[in-house]
Scaffold this active site. Structure first.
Site: not given
Ligand code: NAD
Length: 353
Positions: A64, A235
């Protein structure tokens, strides 16, 4: 070879320099400052150019571009989201960004933004919770204990006074990592075996999981009255975390509706389902939490203005520090119309050497 002039050199903040800058300021202080910077820009929301981010989707991820401008400065972030990356030892989210001067179009900063995104996302979550969560909130549940999780917990501590964080992840190794990183940082850390256990007694529930599907991290019966939900992980189109029934009874607060309707939890709702823009709550033109029993939801997707605020804040913090290097990134011929001549002189210099 000609020496680039000062305005052609662009300050570049590498990952190493960003870490040194953050440690110099302090992680919690940095997020407190970022929350204030983002809030200040949310207060002048109408001054910004706004557009939903430009997304290029594949089966397993998204890339993005997130641009905005306040008429004085222009910023954009490049960011990806690839939930399956961690299985190959790569991160789900990586990013970098640029800040530029609108008057000349010249960049004034280029920066790593993987760490900065985690900081600004956590600062935005905490800012939203400051306006929407119950005043007495002291316990938060953190569901999804990946890269963003520690930042989310520490920002809630710094900005909202959270004292206990209850962790849950489908992968116990992620919870162990998160608990170890948070140890000794002033939070009571409780590792939980289920999401139900994690939300016990929590006034703030943050979901921050990564899966490219309509997931159901929280079902309606799990969410009691009066809690504030901070849904960070949903997101992208087809990537959500909450059961639709929660949305139907929550007061929903968003960043920029045209983007959130495409990417947020509310993609599950009718396109005209009422939502409140967070900037209006901050400016006092819309109501925040209605009463103590209301479930409030910040349907976070991440908006360009937050990255713009973060880049501007980093640019300001860099002054007087050595936490950057100058990149020879903008071609700068002595005569601005003699770009080719600059190449010819370089050719002559190279053959003379
Ligand atoms: P990451 O991959 O490092 O961590 C995600 C975690 O979620 C993993 O440890 C995984 O095991 C866990 N997980 C997956 N499914 C699950 C479930 N059903 N129950 C419990 N845990 C579960 O990712 P990250 O960098 O920490 O990002 C997390 C999310 O936040 C991503 O989807 C990312 O796109 C989103 N994000 C959003 C914003 C925003 O501004 N809204 C900004 C950054 C990241």
């Amino acid at each position: 070879m000609s020496t680039p002039s000062r305005h052609a050199l662009v300050p570049f903040v590498s990952v190493d320099h960003m870490m040194r800058l953050v440690l110099h300021i302090g992680v919690e202080q940095m997020m407190l400052d970022l929350a204030l910077a983002i809030e200040a820009d949310f207060r002048r929301w109408p001054e910004f150019d706004k557009t939903p981010r430009v997304a290029s989707h594949s089966d397993i991820g998204v890339i993005e571009l997130m641009p905005t401008s306040d008429g004085q400065q222009y910023g954009f972030k490049y960011v990806n989201g690839h939930p399956s990356n961690t299985r190959q030892g790569l991160q789900t989210v990586t990013a970098f960004g640029v800040l530029a001067d609108v008057a000349t179009g010249y960049p004034v900063l280029i920066s790593e933004m993987t760490i900065l995104t985690a900081l600004r996302t956590a600062a935005t979550s905490a800012m939203a919770a400051k306006w929407l969560a119950p005043r007495y909130a002291r316990v938060m549940a953190m569901i999804g204990n990946g890269a963003q999780a520690e930042f989310q917990a520490l920002a809630m501590k710094a900005v909202c006074g959270i004292e206990e964080v209850r962790l849950y992840d489908i992968d116990p190794a992620a919870t162990r990592k998160c608990a170890a990183n948070l140890a000794g940082r002033g939070l009571r850390v409780v590792s939980c075996a289920t999401a139900e256990d994690a939300i016990l007694g929590a006034q703030i529930i943050t979901t921050c999981t990564a899966d490219k599907q309509y997931a159901t991290i929280l079902t309606d019966n799990m969410v009691g009255g009066g809690v504030h939900i901070n849904a960070v992980g949903g997101d992208c189109p087809g990537k959500t975390e909450l059961h639709r029934d929660i949305l139907l009874r929550a007061g929903i607060f968003v960043e920029y509706p045209p983007q959130t309707r495409i990417e947020g939890e509310i993609q599950q709702l009718a396109p005209d389902h009422p939502v409140t823009e967070l900037w209006q709550v901050i400016c006092g033109t819309a109501k925040g939490r209605r009463d103590a029993g209301q479930v409030t939801l910040f349907d976070s997707v991440g908006f360009a203005i937050e990255d713009f605020s973060a880049l501007r804040h980093v640019h300001k913090c860099l002054q007087g520090t050595g936490f950057y290097q100058e990149l020879d990134m903008i071609a700068d011929p002595d005569d601005p119309r003699d770009l080719f001549g600059m190449l010819c002189r370089a050719e002559a210099a190279a053959s003379a050497a």
